[in-house]
Write a protein that holds these residues in place. Sequence first.
Motif, mmCIF file in Angstrom:
data_model
loop_
_atom_site.group_PDB
_atom_site.id
_atom_site.type_symbol
_atom_site.label_atom_id
_atom_site.label_comp_id
_atom_site.label_asym_id
_atom_site.label_seq_id
_atom_site.Cartn_x
_atom_site.Cartn_y
_atom_site.Cartn_z
ATOM 1 N N ASP A 42 0.569 6.574 9.357
ATOM 2 C CA ASP A 42 1.247 5.990 10.519
ATOM 3 C C ASP A 42 2.173 4.826 10.132
ATOM 4 N N ARG A 43 2.354 4.630 8.793
ATOM 5 C CA ARG A 43 3.281 3.651 8.205
ATOM 6 C C ARG A 43 2.758 2.214 8.237
ATOM 7 N N THR A 44 1.496 2.042 8.603
ATOM 8 C CA THR A 44 0.947 0.693 8.681
ATOM 9 C C THR A 44 -0.127 0.452 7.619
ATOM 10 N N VAL A 45 -0.348 -0.830 7.377
ATOM 11 C CA VAL A 45 -1.461 -1.294 6.542
ATOM 12 C C VAL A 45 -2.316 -2.172 7.446
ATOM 13 N N ALA A 52 1.750 1.081 -1.704
ATOM 14 C CA ALA A 52 2.718 2.075 -2.189
ATOM 15 C C ALA A 52 3.023 3.048 -1.062
ATOM 16 N N SER A 53 4.290 3.472 -0.979
ATOM 17 C CA SER A 53 4.695 4.268 0.184
ATOM 18 C C SER A 53 5.652 5.394 -0.180
ATOM 19 N N GLU A 54 5.761 6.322 0.773
ATOM 20 C CA GLU A 54 6.723 7.410 0.640
ATOM 21 C C GLU A 54 8.154 6.934 0.923
ATOM 22 N N ASP A 55 8.332 5.650 1.243
ATOM 23 C CA ASP A 55 9.696 5.112 1.360
ATOM 24 C C ASP A 55 10.251 4.712 -0.011
ATOM 25 N N LYS A 56 9.527 5.124 -1.089
ATOM 26 C CA LYS A 56 9.920 4.933 -2.495
ATOM 27 C C LYS A 56 9.737 3.494 -2.983
ATOM 28 N N SER A 57 9.021 2.688 -2.210
ATOM 29 C CA SER A 57 8.844 1.282 -2.598
ATOM 30 C C SER A 57 7.385 0.917 -2.781
ATOM 31 N N ILE A 58 7.177 -0.182 -3.541
ATOM 32 C CA ILE A 58 5.892 -0.869 -3.612
ATOM 33 C C ILE A 58 6.110 -2.223 -2.952
ATOM 34 N N LYS A 59 5.220 -2.621 -2.087
ATOM 35 C CA LYS A 59 5.355 -3.924 -1.438
ATOM 36 C C LYS A 59 4.140 -4.786 -1.761
ATOM 37 N N VAL A 60 4.395 -6.082 -1.934
ATOM 38 C CA VAL A 60 3.320 -7.037 -2.238
ATOM 39 C C VAL A 60 3.218 -8.025 -1.085
ATOM 40 N N TRP A 61 1.979 -8.283 -0.660
ATOM 41 C CA TRP A 61 1.696 -9.124 0.497
ATOM 42 C C TRP A 61 0.814 -10.296 0.101
ATOM 43 N N PHE A 103 4.412 -10.499 4.322
ATOM 44 C CA PHE A 103 5.077 -9.729 3.276
ATOM 45 C C PHE A 103 5.785 -10.673 2.303
ATOM 46 N N LEU A 104 5.683 -10.391 0.986
ATOM 47 C CA LEU A 104 6.323 -11.246 -0.020
ATOM 48 C C LEU A 104 7.570 -10.601 -0.625
ATOM 49 N N TYR A 105 7.407 -9.431 -1.245
ATOM 50 C CA TYR A 105 8.564 -8.795 -1.888
ATOM 51 C C TYR A 105 8.332 -7.296 -2.095
ATOM 52 N N GLY A 112 -15.496 -4.864 13.701
ATOM 53 C CA GLY A 112 -14.362 -4.225 13.052
ATOM 54 C C GLY A 112 -13.003 -4.676 13.532
ATOM 55 N N LYS A 113 -12.822 -5.994 13.693
ATOM 56 C CA LYS A 113 -11.503 -6.502 14.083
ATOM 57 C C LYS A 113 -10.502 -6.253 12.965
ATOM 58 N N PHE A 114 -9.230 -6.111 13.333
ATOM 59 C CA PHE A 114 -8.227 -5.855 12.301
ATOM 60 C C PHE A 114 -6.926 -6.590 12.573
ATOM 61 N N SER A 115 -6.154 -6.727 11.510
ATOM 62 C CA SER A 115 -4.799 -7.262 11.565
ATOM 63 C C SER A 115 -3.885 -6.178 11.004
ATOM 64 N N GLU A 116 -2.715 -6.015 11.588
ATOM 65 C CA GLU A 116 -1.820 -4.915 11.206
ATOM 66 C C GLU A 116 -0.566 -5.428 10.515
ATOM 67 N N PHE A 117 -0.199 -4.780 9.402
ATOM 68 C CA PHE A 117 1.031 -5.106 8.665
ATOM 69 C C PHE A 117 2.028 -3.958 8.824
ATOM 70 N N LYS A 118 3.250 -4.291 9.191
ATOM 71 C CA LYS A 118 4.306 -3.278 9.297
ATOM 72 C C LYS A 118 5.514 -3.715 8.490
ATOM 73 N N ALA A 119 5.875 -2.943 7.494
ATOM 74 C CA ALA A 119 7.091 -3.207 6.712
ATOM 75 C C ALA A 119 7.603 -1.911 6.094
ATOM 76 N N HIS A 120 6.678 -0.998 5.791
ATOM 77 C CA HIS A 120 7.088 0.282 5.208
ATOM 78 C C HIS A 120 7.745 1.161 6.278
ATOM 79 N N THR A 121 8.687 1.974 5.837
ATOM 80 C CA THR A 121 9.423 2.846 6.760
ATOM 81 C C THR A 121 8.999 4.314 6.643
ATOM 82 N N ALA A 122 7.915 4.557 5.904
ATOM 83 C CA ALA A 122 7.388 5.914 5.719
ATOM 84 C C ALA A 122 5.876 5.793 5.499
ATOM 85 N N PRO A 123 5.159 6.920 5.457
ATOM 86 C CA PRO A 123 3.711 6.854 5.238
ATOM 87 C C PRO A 123 3.322 6.007 4.033
#
Length: 451
Positions: free
Chosen positions: A81-84, A120-129, A136-138, A93-104
Motif C-alpha cells: 500500500d506504499r506505506t511504512v 526499499a521500494s518498487e519506486d527504485k529507491s532506498i529511503k532512510v528515516w 524522512f532523511l534521504y 497495537g498503536k501505529f505511526s504511518e510513514f509516506k514517502a515511497h511512490t510504489a509498493p
Amino acid sequence: MASATEDPVLERYFKGHKAAITSLDLSPNGKQLATASWDTFLMLWNFKPHARAYRYVGHKDVVTSVQFSPHGNLLASASRDRTVRLWIPDKRGKFSEFKAHTAPVRSVDFSADGQFLATASEDKSIKVWSMYRQRFLYSLYRHTHWVRCAKFSPDGRLIVSCSEDKTIKIWDTTNKQCVNNFSDSVGFANFVDFNPSGTCIASAGSDQTVKVWDVRVNKLLQHYQVHSGGVNCISFHPSGNYLVTASSDGTLKILDLLEGRLIYTLQGHTGPVFTVSFSKGGELFASGGADTQVLLWRTNFDELHCKGLNKRNLKRLHFDSPPHLLDIYPRTPHPHEEKVETVETTETSGRTLPDKGEEACGYFLNPSLMSPECSPTTTKKKTEDMSDLPSESQRSIPLAVTDALEHIMEQLNVLTQTVSILEQRLTLTEDKLKDCLENQQKLFSAVQQKS
C-alpha cells in the motif's frame, strides 16, 4: 558431519494467517514472534503456553516485511500500500504511518543502534528515516528496477541493497554514495544481508543460488547451488558460521560457511518457503511460506561449540582466505519428521488508532520506553562483542591500544555527525539569507520604478 544431538528440531507451529507468510522476525528477548502476510495483517505471537496472539490491522494491501527494533519496543512493517508503519508491539497495537515511497515498499530494516530505518521500494529507491525525529532523511537512487531488499551493516556505516536490475549495491551512509556494485547476468537477488561481523554479504538468488561475497576485496567467496527453486530468504546464525536459506522448492537448508558445505535439509512446509530468521541468540529460527504456517525450529547448536569454532577457524576467516567456489553435498540427507506442539492462539485485533498519529508518535519518542540496559551505547557494545575478534595471542596490537583507537573512532563519528548537522544548518541559513537579499532587491527595484 554434525551428530544427531545437534540436528535442528521442529518445536512448534503457529496458525492464524489466512494467506502466505511473507516475512517474520523474532523479538530481541526471544519471547515473541512477529509475522507479516498476504492477508494484509501483522500477527504477534507470544511463546508462553496458552498466550494470546495479537492481530494488527491497518495496512490496505499485502504486508511485505516486518522487523523488531533492536530494543524490541517497536515493530516496523512495509506494505504494497506504499506505506511504512511503526507499531507498539502490545495488545493495543498503536501505529505511526510513514509516506514517502511512490510504489509498493518491499523491506524494512533498523540500524543496530535503532536510530535509523532503511526501506526499499518498487519506486527504485532506498529511503532512510530517523526514528527519534520520526521523519524522512534521504533517498538513495542508482538502481534501474524495483529494489527488493535493503539492509544496514552491523556498524551502520553501509547499506546493502538488491534489485531486479540484477545488481547488488553497497552504499556509504555518510556521503550517501554507491561505493560498490556486484552484477549478475543470470538472475537477480531476492534478499541480501551482511554477516554479523560486517565483512561479507550473502544473497538469495532467483536463479536458485546462494552467494557469499567479501565486501573488503570485492571477491566471491562461496557459491552454493543446493536448491531446485528460487531462494527467497537467508539468515545468518549470530556466530556467523552458519546460514539458513528458504526456497520456493519447499525446503530450508543450513549451510556450514566454515566448511563450505550443506549440512541440513529441512522439510516441514508444503509449498514455497518465503522467509526465515534466526533469533538473536541463535538457539531458535522460524520460517514461513505459502502454506500459511509459521514453523519454529530449535537450532540445537551448542553456543560453546560455536565459540570454539570461531577461535579455531580465525585463520580461515582471515582477509586472504581462499574462496570456496564449490559446494560439497552431505553424505546423507536430513529429512525431519514434524514433531509439533500446537499452540492455542486467540485472534484479537490489535488496532487502536491514535488521533492523527500524535499519541503514537509521542509514545514512540518517549525515552522512558527504553530500559537502562537498552541504551544506544549498550547496544553498540553488544554488537561489537558479537564480531569475530582475535584472541590476545593473535593480536599484533595490544588490547589497550585497540580500545583507545576504538574510542577515538567513536569520538570521530560523533564529530562527523556534528559537522554534518552544522553544514545542514549553514545551508539553511544561506538559503534564508539569499531569499532576504532577493526580497530586498525586489523592494529596491520597486521603489526605483515608483520614483
